[in-house]
Enzyme design. Structure first.
Site, mmCIF file in Angstrom:
data_model
loop_
_atom_site.group_PDB
_atom_site.id
_atom_site.type_symbol
_atom_site.label_atom_id
_atom_site.label_comp_id
_atom_site.label_asym_id
_atom_site.label_seq_id
_atom_site.Cartn_x
_atom_site.Cartn_y
_atom_site.Cartn_z
ATOM 1 N N PRO A 97 0.833 -1.211 0.000
ATOM 2 C CA PRO A 97 0.000 0.000 0.000
ATOM 3 C C PRO A 97 0.863 1.256 0.000
ATOM 4 O O PRO A 97 1.740 1.406 0.844
ATOM 5 C CB PRO A 97 -0.789 -0.112 1.307
ATOM 6 C CG PRO A 97 0.043 -1.002 2.185
ATOM 7 C CD PRO A 97 0.738 -1.955 1.258
ATOM 8 N N SER A 126 -4.484 1.995 -0.466
ATOM 9 C CA SER A 126 -4.302 2.668 0.829
ATOM 10 C C SER A 126 -5.512 3.537 1.161
ATOM 11 O O SER A 126 -6.124 4.129 0.267
ATOM 12 C CB SER A 126 -3.057 3.554 0.761
ATOM 13 O OG SER A 126 -3.025 4.463 1.838
ATOM 14 N N TYR A 150 -6.008 2.668 7.363
ATOM 15 C CA TYR A 150 -5.506 3.513 8.437
ATOM 16 C C TYR A 150 -6.690 3.679 9.382
ATOM 17 O O TYR A 150 -7.679 4.307 9.033
ATOM 18 C CB TYR A 150 -5.019 4.865 7.897
ATOM 19 C CG TYR A 150 -3.605 4.825 7.376
ATOM 20 C CD1 TYR A 150 -2.585 4.263 8.140
ATOM 21 C CD2 TYR A 150 -3.267 5.372 6.145
ATOM 22 C CE1 TYR A 150 -1.274 4.237 7.682
ATOM 23 C CE2 TYR A 150 -1.959 5.344 5.680
ATOM 24 C CZ TYR A 150 -0.969 4.775 6.461
ATOM 25 O OH TYR A 150 0.323 4.745 6.010
ATOM 26 N N THR A 176 -2.659 -1.183 9.117
ATOM 27 C CA THR A 176 -1.297 -0.690 9.372
ATOM 28 C C THR A 176 -1.174 -0.206 10.808
ATOM 29 O O THR A 176 -1.947 0.647 11.266
ATOM 30 C CB THR A 176 -0.960 0.426 8.362
ATOM 31 O OG1 THR A 176 -0.977 -0.165 7.065
ATOM 32 C CG2 THR A 176 0.415 1.014 8.623
ATOM 33 N N LYS A 258 -0.110 -5.112 9.619
ATOM 34 C CA LYS A 258 1.101 -4.623 8.922
ATOM 35 C C LYS A 258 1.946 -3.749 9.848
ATOM 36 O O LYS A 258 1.420 -2.834 10.496
ATOM 37 C CB LYS A 258 0.698 -3.811 7.687
ATOM 38 C CG LYS A 258 1.887 -3.191 6.942
ATOM 39 C CD LYS A 258 1.453 -2.572 5.618
ATOM 40 C CE LYS A 258 2.627 -2.098 4.782
ATOM 41 N NZ LYS A 258 3.096 -0.747 5.100
ATOM 42 N N HIS A 282 7.634 -0.103 7.159
ATOM 43 C CA HIS A 282 7.151 1.056 6.404
ATOM 44 C C HIS A 282 8.288 1.670 5.577
ATOM 45 O O HIS A 282 8.337 2.874 5.349
ATOM 46 C CB HIS A 282 6.582 2.102 7.374
ATOM 47 C CG HIS A 282 5.355 2.825 6.878
ATOM 48 N ND1 HIS A 282 4.094 2.587 7.368
ATOM 49 C CD2 HIS A 282 5.195 3.793 5.944
ATOM 50 C CE1 HIS A 282 3.224 3.393 6.773
ATOM 51 N NE2 HIS A 282 3.868 4.124 5.909
ATOM 52 N N ARG A 285 10.276 4.584 7.208
ATOM 53 C CA ARG A 285 9.705 5.932 7.250
ATOM 54 C C ARG A 285 9.188 6.334 8.621
ATOM 55 O O ARG A 285 8.792 7.477 8.831
ATOM 56 C CB ARG A 285 8.545 6.026 6.242
ATOM 57 C CG ARG A 285 9.011 5.846 4.817
ATOM 58 C CD ARG A 285 7.864 5.507 3.881
ATOM 59 N NE ARG A 285 6.932 6.588 3.632
ATOM 60 C CZ ARG A 285 7.136 7.576 2.776
ATOM 61 N NH1 ARG A 285 8.268 7.646 2.110
ATOM 62 N NH2 ARG A 285 6.223 8.504 2.585
ATOM 63 N N ARG A 337 8.580 1.235 -2.944
ATOM 64 C CA ARG A 337 9.017 2.388 -3.740
ATOM 65 C C ARG A 337 9.301 2.082 -5.210
ATOM 66 O O ARG A 337 8.983 2.918 -6.064
ATOM 67 C CB ARG A 337 10.252 3.012 -3.107
ATOM 68 C CG ARG A 337 9.962 3.755 -1.799
ATOM 69 C CD ARG A 337 11.241 4.358 -1.264
ATOM 70 N NE ARG A 337 11.094 5.115 -0.039
ATOM 71 C CZ ARG A 337 11.302 4.605 1.188
ATOM 72 N NH1 ARG A 337 11.626 3.346 1.345
ATOM 73 N NH2 ARG A 337 11.172 5.381 2.253
HETATM 74 C C1 FNR Z 1 4.296 4.045 1.999
HETATM 75 N N1 FNR Z 1 3.865 3.010 2.825
HETATM 76 C C2 FNR Z 1 2.556 2.959 3.211
HETATM 77 N N2 FNR Z 1 2.098 1.949 3.986
HETATM 78 C C3 FNR Z 1 0.805 1.856 4.334
HETATM 79 O O1 FNR Z 1 0.427 0.929 5.034
HETATM 80 N N3 FNR Z 1 -0.089 2.808 3.895
HETATM 81 C C4 FNR Z 1 0.282 3.854 3.128
HETATM 82 O O2 FNR Z 1 -0.543 4.675 2.745
HETATM 83 C C5 FNR Z 1 1.651 3.965 2.794
HETATM 84 N N4 FNR Z 1 2.077 5.036 2.053
HETATM 85 C C6 FNR Z 1 3.391 5.074 1.624
HETATM 86 C C7 FNR Z 1 3.810 6.117 0.814
HETATM 87 C C8 FNR Z 1 5.099 6.118 0.311
HETATM 88 C C9 FNR Z 1 5.514 7.235 -0.597
HETATM 89 C C10 FNR Z 1 6.004 5.092 0.642
HETATM 90 C C11 FNR Z 1 7.405 5.037 0.080
HETATM 91 C C12 FNR Z 1 5.602 4.068 1.478
HETATM 92 C C13 FNR Z 1 4.789 1.901 3.180
HETATM 93 C C14 FNR Z 1 4.734 0.782 2.140
HETATM 94 O O3 FNR Z 1 3.549 0.049 2.218
HETATM 95 C C15 FNR Z 1 5.884 -0.221 2.335
HETATM 96 O O4 FNR Z 1 5.840 -0.741 3.637
HETATM 97 C C16 FNR Z 1 7.259 0.407 2.072
HETATM 98 O O5 FNR Z 1 7.227 1.181 0.903
HETATM 99 C C17 FNR Z 1 8.314 -0.682 1.943
HETATM 100 O O6 FNR Z 1 9.608 -0.141 1.859
HETATM 101 P P1 FNR Z 1 10.385 0.048 0.462
HETATM 102 O O7 FNR Z 1 10.568 -1.291 -0.138
HETATM 103 O O8 FNR Z 1 9.557 0.968 -0.353
HETATM 104 O O9 FNR Z 1 11.681 0.698 0.865
#
Ligand code: FNR
Length: 388
Positions: A97, A126, A150, A176, A258, A282, A285, A337
């Site tokens: 997501p 998401s 969320y 999440t 998650k 995440h 992040r 990403r």
């Molecule tokens: C996310 N991620 C994320 N997770 C979630 O549960 N809801 C969300 O709305 C979002 N939004 C989101 C935005 C952006 C720009 C990023 C980069 C990530 C986290 C996502 O689901 C996932 O866990 C991570 O992106 C995994 O890490 P890598 O592989 O992107 O480094």
């Protein structure tokens, strides 16, 4: 046709003078996306918490685990199919997501959902999407899809989101747990950029009947009032394990938690009776200085891998990474990403290529390591490197 045919096709087109439209190397794709987007949106996509050390730890954890190829086994035909959360998929891969995808491309989630659907892998919508979950469902067509919640402050709003997701044909509820508050993200703070305050990524709220009933004036008439309510609803740090019972009563969909990183939390999730534990941080992040997500998977898999379906993301940057996570107990692996880089550079086709290339590399790595079936992968396929 197997996934590895993607490679044959690229070479075949080369003989007629065609080169791939977009970078094959994801590091180059990432760099192209970074040059294309404005600093605010790019920082939001690329950034992590604090000094971004958790993001680095995700990569280090993956590098530390190394694949040990096996020889002289018949790998002429391969099977990557797997049942995940009750649905049979052609491969154990899904799109994680990611909110506000219009930051990367005007079509946002609609383009990504179409790409995932064209390859039969699940798209996870998401709550913070830039398109409504209903519009995304329509874009995905008949393809299976998951909804990421969320969990907002008001239970009636949470219930409304869940009901909408069920009505729109989503087949799993991904909740999440690591984002009750936003982590300290220096890139976003430097740009003073949070898309939700600019009215991006709150459409699921603004179109929700329960959300709207809490406003004196509609989001169309009074966007600032709607954004203020969004901010109040989004942050919900009071939730505890006890609240899962209420959540369970709201839905018959499989529930995925998650953001789990600690073995004890994974055990608790299993005890709570949820269908799946999603090992993720995440993408670094939220908590800086945290363990790499694959390190968490190794421990969690040993503790509860036979009692629940483990999903995994954070750091996956190719098919070989997917092989490592699958060997260590992930039932399926999420792309984060990288598909957004594909979206930024090439819209739906760009996302399609990122997924197809990961699947091709996964298929080839499976073959080249002596495995004909994804289910043959286990911890014996990898070792911990001494070099780290
Ligand atoms: C996310 N991620 C994320 N997770 C979630 O549960 N809801 C969300 O709305 C979002 N939004 C989101 C935005 C952006 C720009 C990023 C980069 C990530 C986290 C996502 O689901 C996932 O866990 C991570 O992106 C995994 O890490 P890598 O592989 O992107 O480094």
């Amino acid at each position: 046709m197997g996934y590895a045919d993607e490679q044959n096709e690229i070479y075949r087109r080369g003989t007629t003078g065609q080169r791939p439209k977009r970078p094959i190397d994801w590091r180059v794709l990432e760099s192209q996306a970074s040059q294309q987007l404005r600093p605010g949106p790019w920082g939001y996509i690329a950034g992590s918490a604090g000094r971004e050390e958790t993001n680095d730890a995700n990569r280090t954890a993956l590098s530390r685990v190394q694949i040990v190829p096996r020889m002289l086994r018949d790998v002429s035909t391969r099977n990557l199919e797997r049942t995940v959360l009750g649905t049979r998929f052609p491969a154990p891969v899904f799109l994680s997501p990611i909110g506000v995808q219009t930051l990367a491309h005007p079509e946002g989630e609609l383009a990504s959902a179409r790409a995932a659907a064209s390859l039969g892998i699940p798209f996870t919508a998401s709550t913070a999407g830039s398109h409504t979950l209903e519009a995304i469902a329509e874009a995905a067509g008949a393809a299976p899809r998951w909804y990421q919640l969320y969990w907002p402050k008001s239970r009636d709003l949470a219930a409304s989101f869940i009901q909408r997701a069920e009505a729109a044909g989503y087949s799993a509820l991904v909740v999440t747990l690591d984002t009750w508050l936003l982590g300290w993200r220096p890139r976003d703070l430097t740009e003073a950029f949070l898309p939700f305050l600019w009215g991006e990524g709150n459409i699921n709220y603004f179109t929700d009947p329960v959300f709207r009933s809490k406003l004196e004036r509609s989001p169309e008439d009074d966007p600032a009032g709607a954004i203020a309510l969004f901010v109040r609803e989004f942050s919900n740090p009071t939730v505890t394990w006890d609240d899962l019972e209420w959540l369970r009563e709201q839905t018959s969909l499989p529930i995925v938690l998650k953001g789990i990183q600690h073995v004890d939390d994974a055990r608790r999730a299993v005890d709570a009776g949820v269908e799946s534990v999603f090992v993720s941080n995440h993408g670094g992040r939220q908590v800086d200085g945290a363990i790499g997500s694959l390190d968490a998977l190794r421990e969690i898999s040993k503790a509860v891998g036979d009692q629940t379906e483990l999903l995994f993301d954070s750091g996956i940057r190719g098919g070989a990474d997917a092989v490592k996570a699958l060997s260590l107990g992930a039932r399926a692996v999420g792309i984060g990403r990288p598909f957004i880089w594909g979206l930024a550079v090439g819209g739906s086709d760009g996302v399609r290529d990122v997924i197809a290339h990961l699947l091709a590399e996964l298929d080839l790595t499976l073959a080249l390591t002596g495995h004909a079936d994804i289910d043959e992968l286990d911890a014996s396929a990898v070792k911990l490197s001494d070099a780290h």
